[in-house]
Design an enzyme around this catalytic site. Structure first.
Site, PDB file in Angstrom:
ATOM      1  N   HIS A   1       0.840  -1.193   0.000  1.00 11.08           N
ATOM      2  CA  HIS A   1       0.000   0.000   0.000  1.00 11.08           C
ATOM      3  C   HIS A   1       0.868   1.233   0.000  1.00 11.08           C
ATOM      4  O   HIS A   1       1.880   1.289   0.679  1.00 11.08           O
ATOM      5  CB  HIS A   1      -0.921   0.008   1.225  1.00 11.08           C
ATOM      6  CG  HIS A   1      -2.164   0.795   0.978  1.00 11.08           C
ATOM      7  ND1 HIS A   1      -3.298   0.239   0.434  1.00 11.08           N
ATOM      8  CD2 HIS A   1      -2.452   2.106   1.170  1.00 11.08           C
ATOM      9  CE1 HIS A   1      -4.229   1.159   0.323  1.00 11.08           C
ATOM     10  NE2 HIS A   1      -3.744   2.309   0.755  1.00 11.08           N
TER      11      HIS A   1
ATOM     12  N   ASP B   1     -13.442   3.226   6.923  1.00 16.26           N
ATOM     13  CA  ASP B   1     -12.422   3.905   6.114  1.00 16.26           C
ATOM     14  C   ASP B   1     -13.011   4.346   4.787  1.00 16.26           C
ATOM     15  O   ASP B   1     -12.715   5.444   4.312  1.00 16.26           O
ATOM     16  CB  ASP B   1     -11.195   3.019   5.884  1.00 16.26           C
ATOM     17  CG  ASP B   1     -10.181   3.738   5.005  1.00 16.26           C
ATOM     18  OD1 ASP B   1      -9.773   4.848   5.383  1.00 16.26           O
ATOM     19  OD2 ASP B   1      -9.841   3.223   3.930  1.00 16.26           O
TER      20      ASP B   1
ATOM     21  N   ARG C   1     -12.561  12.867   3.772  1.00 13.82           N
ATOM     22  CA  ARG C   1     -11.267  13.548   3.920  1.00 13.82           C
ATOM     23  C   ARG C   1     -10.838  14.201   2.625  1.00 13.82           C
ATOM     24  O   ARG C   1     -10.289  15.308   2.611  1.00 13.82           O
ATOM     25  CB  ARG C   1     -10.189  12.537   4.364  1.00 13.82           C
ATOM     26  CG  ARG C   1     -10.298  12.143   5.819  1.00 13.82           C
ATOM     27  CD  ARG C   1      -9.417  10.939   6.112  1.00 13.82           C
ATOM     28  NE  ARG C   1      -8.028  11.181   5.798  1.00 13.82           N
ATOM     29  CZ  ARG C   1      -7.169  10.250   5.355  1.00 13.82           C
ATOM     30  NH1 ARG C   1      -7.570   9.001   5.202  1.00 13.82           N
ATOM     31  NH2 ARG C   1      -5.928  10.556   5.115  1.00 13.82           N
TER      32      ARG C   1
ATOM     33  N   SER D   1      -6.111   4.752   8.188  1.00  9.49           N
ATOM     34  CA  SER D   1      -6.794   4.432   6.931  1.00  9.49           C
ATOM     35  C   SER D   1      -6.102   3.245   6.254  1.00  9.49           C
ATOM     36  O   SER D   1      -6.749   2.266   5.858  1.00  9.49           O
ATOM     37  CB  SER D   1      -6.756   5.671   6.021  1.00  9.49           C
ATOM     38  OG  SER D   1      -7.031   5.338   4.688  1.00  9.49           O
TER      39      SER D   1
ATOM     40  N   LYS E   1      -7.476  -1.053   6.512  1.00 14.91           N
ATOM     41  CA  LYS E   1      -7.795  -1.826   5.295  1.00 14.91           C
ATOM     42  C   LYS E   1      -6.957  -3.093   5.229  1.00 14.91           C
ATOM     43  O   LYS E   1      -7.431  -4.153   4.872  1.00 14.91           O
ATOM     44  CB  LYS E   1      -7.468  -0.993   4.051  1.00 14.91           C
ATOM     45  CG  LYS E   1      -8.496   0.044   3.708  1.00 14.91           C
ATOM     46  CD  LYS E   1      -8.293   0.548   2.291  1.00 14.91           C
ATOM     47  CE  LYS E   1      -7.186   1.563   2.179  1.00 14.91           C
ATOM     48  NZ  LYS E   1      -7.583   2.930   2.422  1.00 14.91           N
TER      49      LYS E   1
HETATM   50  N1  URA Z   1      -3.903   5.727   1.183  1.00 19.85           N
HETATM   51  C1  URA Z   1      -4.914   5.338   1.990  1.00 19.85           C
HETATM   52  O1  URA Z   1      -5.444   4.251   1.837  1.00 19.85           O
HETATM   53  N2  URA Z   1      -5.300   6.173   2.944  1.00 19.85           N
HETATM   54  C2  URA Z   1      -4.745   7.385   3.142  1.00 19.85           C
HETATM   55  O2  URA Z   1      -5.148   8.072   4.030  1.00 19.85           O
HETATM   56  C3  URA Z   1      -3.686   7.783   2.289  1.00 19.85           C
HETATM   57  C4  URA Z   1      -3.279   6.932   1.309  1.00 19.85           C
END
Ligand code: URA
Length: 434
Positions: free
Chosen positions: A82, A161, A168, A183, A187
């Protein structure tokens, strides 16, 4: 408990209790707390911050706001990656199929564009028909069958999220360390990966602007991962200039396709090889990062990574013709070069400005749920350190609106810094946090 008291507590700089955090996230997910209160709370977190304990509690509350997946009946070890968000960051489109081609299952839950940064789901949706809203059963079945999934959050994984992320994006509350860490990690925890490579971007086109902030974010996420029994490594990578050349959804898919065929920009290919190497190492396919890079290059150059990408697009109902012949991807009506106004060396290409220009062209959102135009964006031809002659193309803009095209041209020229003396190129990575 009342949402307004929790907002006030955070506004006044108090540490929230685990119960307050669980209440707020639970009620917001159920729709009992409206977006306007959640937006006020996000802004209070943005301005006041959170302690490590609050951040960990927020992550767990978000991870458990829906279902959590256990994938061990499908594979003993599932890996994921990620990014904390960047400009021209199409890394997942290459790295996920590349690593899956090694036989290591990759089950990835991606996001949409956020602020000036692009999102993997928006990019994938430039492929006609590609479905990002798999159910949990579909996610599991596809992972079992072909060893790769790139899906969104519409399934019941970390729904908190999903909702907060979209809010956001349009309330100026993206670049808060606890919000980014929770966040991403919520996930990852919900989606069941055992090993996770975190790509923490640092620089002008990242939410973390300094090495110190990037390292703190990296350490926070690695620590949260460790506490819930996941193996995590964070790479701190440069985001002062766009990664690769393409910025904008379909343009980035095309660049990823070139890279999956063994071509693509040098910096982007190198970045993908290093990120893949760390995933291969965490997944015990290789014994060192060097061996991982070698294997990654083989998987790319032999066409195995491409085959896996094709299988992914087919499995998620994408139009395979479009990726086999990328000229069929969405194309903008107006395509115009921006010539260099002078000669010299490129001293800076402000990645945030480039990202915002792409958003303004229509590649990102101004309001929650806004549609995006997958065809528009730009190609940034030159990198920091390059020698450039006056008049050569610096950028190529892809637009669907004359006014936006003219505004983009001005903005892009303002994003470039010049030097008469030679300038060093930028590093790709600044460090690794384990
Ligand atoms: N990627 C994400 O999944 N969340 C964030 O807040 C920033 C980048």
């Amino acid at each position: 408990m009342r949402a307004v008291d929790i907002i006030i507590n955070k506004r006044d700089g108090k540490e929230l209790t685990p119960e307050e955090i669980r209440f707020f996230i639970g009620e917001y997910t159920r729709g009992e707390i409206p977006d306007y209160q959640a937006a006020a709370w996000l802004m209070a977190v943005m301005l006041r911050g959170m302690t490590p304990r609050e951040t960990a509690d927020l992550t767990l509350a978000m991870a458990h706001s829906g279902q959590t997946l256990d994938l061990h009946d499908i594979a003993p070890l599932v890996v994921d990656k990620h990014s904390s968000g960047g400009v021209g960051d199409k890394v997942s489109l290459v790295v996920a199929p590349l690593v899956a081609a090694s036989g290591l299952p990759v089950g990835k839950m991606s996001g949409r564009g956020l602020g000036f940064s692009g999102g993997t789901l928006d990019k994938l949706e430039s492929i006609r028909g590609y479905r990002v809203n798999l159910s949990v059963d579909e996610f599991r079945a596809q992972l079992r069958q072909i060893g790769i999934v790139l899906s969104g959050q519409s399934m019941d994984l970390a729904p908190a999220d999903g909702k907060l992320y979209a809010l956001r994006d349009v309330t100026g509350t993206v670049p808060a360390l606890p919000l980014i860490a929770s966040s991403i990690m919520s996930k990852k925890i919900a989606a069941g990966a055992d090993a996770i490579v975190l790509d923490v971007k640092m620089g002008r086109g990242a939410f973390m602007q300094t090495i110190e902030d990037a390292r703190t974010l990296a350490q926070t996420m690695v620590g949260i991962g460790r506490n819930v029994g996941r193996k995590c490594v964070a790479l701190i990578s440069d985001m002062n200039q766009p990664l690769g050349h393409a910025v904008g959804n379909a343009l980035e898919v095309k660049e990823a396709i070139d890279t999956l065929h063994g071509g693509g920009p040098k910096d982007f290919r190198e970045h993908c090889l290093v990120a893949s190497a760390h995933m291969l190492l965490l997944g015990r396919k290789v014994g060192s990062v060097e061996a991982g890079e070698k294997l990654a290059a083989q998987l790319l150059d032999s066409g195995q990574a491409w085959d896996k990408f094709e299988a992914l697009v087919r499995a998620q109902d994408g139009d395979v013709e479009m990726i086999e012949r990328p000229e069929r991807l969405p194309r903008a009506r107006l395509v115009q070069d921006v010539p260099a106004p002078r000669g010299g060396y490129i001293a800076g290409v402000n990645a945030a400005e480039i990202g915002l220009t792409s958003v303004e062209l229509g590649a990102g959102r101004a309001k929650k749920g806004d549609p995006i135009d997958t065809a528009v964006g730009l190609i940034a031809h030159r990198k920091v350190g390059d020698a450039v002659s006056a008049g050569e193309p610096l950028f190529t803009i892809h637009a669907n609106d004359e006014v936006k095209l003219a505004s983009a041209e001005k903005r892009l020229l303002g994003a470039v810094e010049w030097s008469d003396a030679p300038v060093n190129s930028l590093p790709l990575f600044y460090g690794v946090v384990e």
